[in-house]
Structures are given as structure tokens and as C-alpha cells.
Design a protein around this motif. Structure first.
Motif, mmCIF file in Angstrom:
data_model
loop_
_atom_site.group_PDB
_atom_site.id
_atom_site.type_symbol
_atom_site.label_atom_id
_atom_site.label_comp_id
_atom_site.label_asym_id
_atom_site.label_seq_id
_atom_site.Cartn_x
_atom_site.Cartn_y
_atom_site.Cartn_z
ATOM 1 N N ASP A 108 -35.207 85.890 6.553
ATOM 2 C CA ASP A 108 -35.325 87.339 6.341
ATOM 3 C C ASP A 108 -36.577 87.658 5.554
ATOM 4 N N PHE A 109 -37.057 86.683 4.804
ATOM 5 C CA PHE A 109 -38.358 86.813 4.147
ATOM 6 C C PHE A 109 -38.922 85.429 3.890
ATOM 7 N N LYS B 168 -42.075 91.093 8.538
ATOM 8 C CA LYS B 168 -41.493 90.253 7.495
ATOM 9 C C LYS B 168 -42.369 90.301 6.249
ATOM 10 N N ILE B 169 -41.763 90.010 5.112
ATOM 11 C CA ILE B 169 -42.472 90.110 3.839
ATOM 12 C C ILE B 169 -42.662 88.728 3.213
ATOM 13 N N LEU B 170 -43.642 88.659 2.344
ATOM 14 C CA LEU B 170 -43.904 87.465 1.540
ATOM 15 C C LEU B 170 -43.559 87.782 0.096
ATOM 16 N N ILE B 171 -42.753 86.918 -0.525
ATOM 17 C CA ILE B 171 -42.422 87.035 -1.945
ATOM 18 C C ILE B 171 -43.111 85.896 -2.689
ATOM 19 N N GLY B 172 -43.847 86.234 -3.757
ATOM 20 C CA GLY B 172 -44.552 85.225 -4.554
ATOM 21 C C GLY B 172 -45.916 84.917 -3.950
ATOM 22 N N PRO B 173 -46.581 83.875 -4.448
ATOM 23 C CA PRO B 173 -46.162 83.046 -5.576
ATOM 24 C C PRO B 173 -46.575 83.568 -6.945
ATOM 25 N N SER B 174 -47.412 84.649 -6.981
ATOM 26 C CA SER B 174 -47.900 85.125 -8.275
ATOM 27 C C SER B 174 -48.387 86.557 -8.137
ATOM 28 N N GLN B 175 -48.748 87.153 -9.274
ATOM 29 C CA GLN B 175 -49.278 88.514 -9.277
ATOM 30 C C GLN B 175 -50.531 88.629 -8.424
ATOM 31 N N ALA B 176 -51.371 87.606 -8.460
ATOM 32 C CA ALA B 176 -52.626 87.662 -7.704
ATOM 33 C C ALA B 176 -52.355 87.835 -6.214
ATOM 34 N N TYR B 177 -51.317 87.197 -5.703
ATOM 35 C CA TYR B 177 -51.014 87.306 -4.283
ATOM 36 C C TYR B 177 -50.370 88.643 -3.942
ATOM 37 N N VAL C 206 -47.845 97.919 0.723
ATOM 38 C CA VAL C 206 -47.195 97.049 1.698
ATOM 39 C C VAL C 206 -45.774 97.536 1.972
ATOM 40 N N ALA C 207 -45.064 97.939 0.926
ATOM 41 C CA ALA C 207 -43.697 98.443 1.086
ATOM 42 C C ALA C 207 -43.673 99.663 1.997
ATOM 43 N N ARG C 208 -44.610 100.571 1.795
ATOM 44 C CA ARG C 208 -44.658 101.773 2.642
ATOM 45 C C ARG C 208 -44.993 101.429 4.087
ATOM 46 N N SER C 209 -45.920 100.496 4.270
ATOM 47 C CA SER C 209 -46.325 100.151 5.635
ATOM 48 C C SER C 209 -45.196 99.476 6.407
ATOM 49 N N LEU C 210 -44.275 98.819 5.691
ATOM 50 C CA LEU C 210 -43.140 98.155 6.340
ATOM 51 C C LEU C 210 -41.850 98.962 6.214
ATOM 52 N N ASN C 211 -41.972 100.198 5.680
ATOM 53 C CA ASN C 211 -40.812 101.099 5.527
ATOM 54 C C ASN C 211 -39.688 100.465 4.711
ATOM 55 N N ILE C 212 -40.071 99.815 3.616
ATOM 56 C CA ILE C 212 -39.090 99.187 2.733
ATOM 57 C C ILE C 212 -38.964 100.039 1.475
#
Length: 333
Positions: A215-216, A243-252, A302-308
């Protein structure tokens, strides 16, 4: 009454004083002198125990970052420990003075120059430093910079409550990074699977299979996969499949990942200060540790572009902490 006891003489004030009184005065004077000497010696000993120790900072080479970390540490330490910048000429001659190494490059530089120095590593990942802290317990310690993978996975779960499967992308050398996580997920209603990509040619095909499963996509601190060369391709492939990417850091997150947990600098500085004070008290560092407090960085674009729909960052961080605390309580029953 003996003559010595009845003997009389004039004291400095011209008054008549008996010999017994004189002896008592001399005894009292001696007692006062001994008490004063004891007080002075006790004061010196107390001053030695409560006096400031000295620690050295091996910088990362980023002056702004080094200054920021040093300032936060100084605020936490107060007058208990003084901090001094470490020069190359000092490395070989220092003995028991603790060194704070900011980042992996600084840590490696210190260890190569003087393997006997006690070192507290900051801004390093657990995977990088764990071997040193295990072999040189008490002599080498750390405050981990990377957020625990479980916390990162739960960050994705809070953002996508319906999620049940987590996709992981790794090389055959880095797959062990995710093994502890896989065993931790079941109590949270999650499962994970690792997809291997050892070459550039394998990256996108493995990523597509990972995105079809999960799911992610959850990213760990794996430079072989998540690096400036690959990240654009990973993010574009994920977005095309919604699909979304979580992590690995603030820079990403700034580069395009949806979210990442991270420890605030003030929390890491507080832990580091505690480790230093403990070293001066006992001569050894406490075990390396993760901070207790974490925050969440999000990419609203990114959240807006994926309607999350995205909750507030503070709410996400607190929800993750609540999940971990509740599970720990249940496990302890």
C-alpha cells in the motif's frame, strides 16, 4: 588543687587567666584550626567532583550544522561540561577526554587517528555505528539519528489507515536492515515483503513489483537504493502508480517522499548531554539509544497531487506514539 592548675598569668588583654583556662583556649584554637583545614579540604574535593569536565567536538565540516549542534549541547550542559573544538594535532595526544563526533565522517576520522579515545557519535545511523558500540561498549556510544523503521512504517499507517501491506526495496547486502521490522509489524495489522534490486537494471522492475504488493513503499537508510541517482526514478514510478514513499529522512521529503518521522535536534542534544555527564560520573558512556520524541515532516504538495488528506504533523506524530505505547503496554501485561 595542683599548682599547674592554679597557675595564673596575664592574657593579651591584661586579664588574669588560669593555666587550665589557657590549656582550654589552646585546645579550642587547635580544634578550630583542624575544622577549618577539614572544611578547606572538603571544599577542594567537592570542587573537583562538581567542577566542569572538558569534551571535544569533531565537526562534520558543515560549519552551520556544527555550530548549531554545539550551541544546543552547551545549553543542555550548562556549566557541567565545557566543549572545545577538536584540532587534528590534538587527536593523537588526547587520552581519556571524550570526543563528540558529528556525523559518520567525523567519527571515522577520530577512530582512525586515535582508537583509545572515548567517542560519542551524533547524527549517525544505527546501522553505521552498531558494530562499534557492540565491540567497544562504554567507550563508544551514540544517539541515533535515523528514525526506527517501525516508527516510519506506522507513520505510513496513520496517513493511510486502510494500509495492511508495506513494500520494501533492498539489495542482497542491505536486506538485513529490514529483518527486525518484519517481525514487529503483526501487532499493528501490517505485513511487509522485501524486493531485491542489486543492479540498476533490476531497480525499476523490482520497484514495480514492490508497488504492486504494498500500500506504500517504506525506505530505510540504504544508500545503495535511496541515493540522489535513484530517487527521481523511484518517486516518478511510485507516483504513476498512485503510491507513496515514506522515509527515509526529512531530506527525501523535500525531494518528494510524502512523509518521514525524525528526531528534533533538541531531543538528540538532551540525550547527548546526559551521556556526557554520565561519562564524567562513571568513566563509561551509557548504551547507544534512540530519542524518545519524534516529529513528522510532510510534503503537502505531494499529498495534494495524490489526493491524500493529511492530518496535522503533530497529530500524526502523536498517533504513532500512542500506537507504540499501547502495544508496549499490552506486551508487558
Amino acid at each position: 588543687m595542683e599548682w599547674a592548675s592554679c597557675q595564673t598569668m596575664l592574657n593579651p588583654n591584661g586579664n588574669v587567666t588560669t593555666g587550665r583556662t589557657l590549656k582550654l583556649a589552646r585546645f579550642t584554637s587547635m580544634l578550630v584550626w583542624l575544622m577549618a583545614l577539614l572544611f578547606v579540604n572538603s571544599g577542594l574535593a567537592l570542587g573537583q567532583e562538581s567542577g566542569t569536565g572538558s569534551a571535544y567536538i569533531a565537526g562534520s565540516g558543515n560549519a552551520a550544522l556544527d555550530d548549531h549542534v554545539a550551541r544546543l549541547l552547551t545549553e543542555q550542559l550548562g556549566d557541567q561540561v565545557t566543549l572545545e573544538p577538536l584540532t587534528e594535532s590534538q587527536l593523537a595526544v588526547l587520552e581519556n577526554e571524550p570526543v563528540i563526533a558529528i556525523g559518520p565522517a567525523a567519527f571515522s576520522r577520530v577512530r582512525q587517528a586515535n582508537r583509545d579515545l572515548p567517542v560519542l557519535a551524533l547524527l549517525v545511523d544505527k546501522d553505521f555505528i552498531e558494530g562499534y558500540t557492540t565491540r567497544f561498549s562504554g567507550q563508544v556510544s551514540a544517539v541515533y539519528y535515523d528514525a526506527p523503521l517501525l516508527r516510519q512504517a506506522l507513520t505510513g499507517k496513520v496517513i493511510l489507515p486502510q494500509a495492511t501491506r508495506v513494500a520494501l526495496l533492498a539489495t542482497t547486502e542491505s536486506v538485513e536492515l529490514y529483518e527486525p521490522l518484519i517481525d514487529q509489524l503483526a501487532p499493528y495489522g501490517l505485513e511487509a515483503k522485501v524486493f531485491i534490486a542489486d543492479t540498476e537494471d533490476q531497480l525499476i522492475p523490482s520497484l514495480i513489483r514492490a508497488l504492486s504488493f504494498g500500500d506504500f513503499l517504506l525506505a530505510g537508510q540504504d544508500d545503495a537504493i535511496y541515493n540522489p541517482r535513484n530517487i527521481k526514478h523511484i518517486l516518478l514510478t511510485a507516483y504513476r502508480r498512485n503510491k507513496i514513499l515514506i522515509g527515509p529522512s526529512q531530506a527525501y521529503v523535500k525531494a518528494g517522499a510524502l512523509a518521514s518521522s525524525y528526531a528534533p535536534f533538541i531531543e538528540m542534544a538532551e540525550l547527548a548531554a546526559g551521556h556526557l555527564i554520565a561519562y564524567f560520573d562513571s568513566g563509561t558512556f551509557p548504551a547507544p539509544t534512540y530519542p524518545d520524541e519524534y516529529r513528522v515532516e510532510v510534503n503537502q504538495q505531494v499529498a495534494r497531487s495524490l489526493n491524500i488528506p493529511m492530518p496535522e504533523r503533530e497529530w500524526i506524530a502523536q498517533a504513532v506514539q500512542n500506537m507504540i505505547s499501547e502495544n508496549n503496554q499490552e506486551a508487558g501485561q
